[in-house]
Write an enzyme that holds these catalytic residues in place. Sequence first.
Site, mmCIF file in Angstrom:
data_model
loop_
_atom_site.group_PDB
_atom_site.id
_atom_site.type_symbol
_atom_site.label_atom_id
_atom_site.label_comp_id
_atom_site.label_asym_id
_atom_site.label_seq_id
_atom_site.Cartn_x
_atom_site.Cartn_y
_atom_site.Cartn_z
ATOM 1 N N GLU A 1 15.296 -0.110 7.490
ATOM 2 C CA GLU A 1 15.448 -1.372 6.780
ATOM 3 C C GLU A 1 15.043 -2.516 7.697
ATOM 4 O O GLU A 1 15.217 -2.450 8.912
ATOM 5 C CB GLU A 1 16.896 -1.579 6.327
ATOM 6 C CG GLU A 1 17.301 -0.768 5.118
ATOM 7 C CD GLU A 1 18.690 -1.144 4.631
ATOM 8 O OE1 GLU A 1 19.294 -2.078 5.193
ATOM 9 O OE2 GLU A 1 19.186 -0.471 3.714
ATOM 10 N N LYS B 1 -25.017 -1.961 -8.428
ATOM 11 C CA LYS B 1 -24.485 -0.637 -8.097
ATOM 12 C C LYS B 1 -23.459 -0.215 -9.136
ATOM 13 O O LYS B 1 -22.938 -1.014 -9.900
ATOM 14 C CB LYS B 1 -23.829 -0.644 -6.712
ATOM 15 C CG LYS B 1 -22.489 -1.368 -6.661
ATOM 16 C CD LYS B 1 -21.859 -1.259 -5.304
ATOM 17 C CE LYS B 1 -20.446 -1.766 -5.210
ATOM 18 N NZ LYS B 1 -20.004 -2.850 -5.994
ATOM 19 N N ALA C 1 -15.813 0.136 3.906
ATOM 20 C CA ALA C 1 -17.178 -0.190 4.360
ATOM 21 C C ALA C 1 -18.259 0.636 3.693
ATOM 22 O O ALA C 1 -19.421 0.584 4.106
ATOM 23 C CB ALA C 1 -17.301 -0.069 5.890
#
Length: 317
Positions: free
Chosen positions: A43, A198, A230
Amino acid sequence: MSLVHKKMKIFSGNANPALAREIASNLGMNLGDSSVTRFKDEEISVNINETVRGADVFIIQPTSKPVNENLMELLIMIDACRRASAKSITAVIPYYGYARQDRKTKPREPIAAKLVANLITAAGANRVLTVDLHAGQIQGFFDIPVDNLKALPILANYFIKKGLRGDDVVVVSPDVGGVTRARELAGILGTNLAIIDKRRPKANVAEVMNIIGDVKGKTAIMIDDMIDTAGTITQGAQAILDAGAVDVMACCSHAVFSKPAIERLRDSVLSEVVVTNSVPLSEEGAAVDKIKVLSIASLLAEAMRRIYEELSVSVLF
C-alpha cells in the site's frame, strides 16, 4: 522571479522527481518536504511533512509506467493535501496515462481516460496541467480546468537550430490521425508534409501500407505524440528510406518506450530520435546515442507561475 516567499508549494511523487526538481529550480524554489513510500503489503504511504494550509499546491506526477502505481500516488497525494486544507491543488501530469482509451470502438469497452479524469477530480484536484494529450477531447472529460500545453515549439526549435527547414526537409505523420500535429510542425519549419497510410491489425502492431507525399531526396522528420513499442515509427522510417529519403529522424513528446522499443530504435534506420523528459528515460535508453532528450521544465514552470499569479496561460499554446 522567486516564489519561495509566497504561498505556492510544489511536491513530487516518485514518477519523475528529476523533472520536478528542474521545474522548481526554474521557479527559484525547492520541492516541498514529502515522502511517498510503501507499507509491507505494498500500500502507498504518503507523508506531507510541512504545512499546506491556505497554499496553492502543485503536485508533479506523470502517470507513466508503472502506470497504476504512479496514478495511485497522485490520487493519494491530492487527497492528503485536500484534507490538510490546501487552498487549491493543481495536478501537473506531463504524461497522462490511459489517454489512448478515450472512446468506445467495440461493445463493452471502457473509456478509461474518462474514469481517470473522474478519479483525479474526486480526489480533490482543482485544476490539471498536462502536455500533449493523446486526444484533445480528454479535456472535456474533466469538470475542472485543464491546460493542455504543447511541446511542439520546443521540438521545432531544436530542428531549426540544426538548420532543418525549407524544401530539403519533409515532415511525416506516421498515421492519418497525427496529420494536424505534423502540419503544424511543417508550418513552423516551412516544409512540405507527407503521410503514412497504414493499417493496424491488432494493438501495438502496425503495417505500413503507402506513403502519401514526396520524400525522395529529402531529410524526413517523423512526429508523433508518443512512442510506445516503436513499431509504427521504425517501420515507417524504413518505408520512408525505401521511398528515397536521404535521412530519417523522429520526434515525440512522450518517450513511453515499452519493450522492445529501445532495441528497435537502436537497430532502426533512424539517425536521431528526439523526445522530451515528460517521462523519465531508463538507463538503457539513455545509453542509446541517437536518443536526444529535450526538457519541458521551463514550459511547465512558466505555466505554473501563470496559474499561481492568475495570468493567462493561453500565450504558451
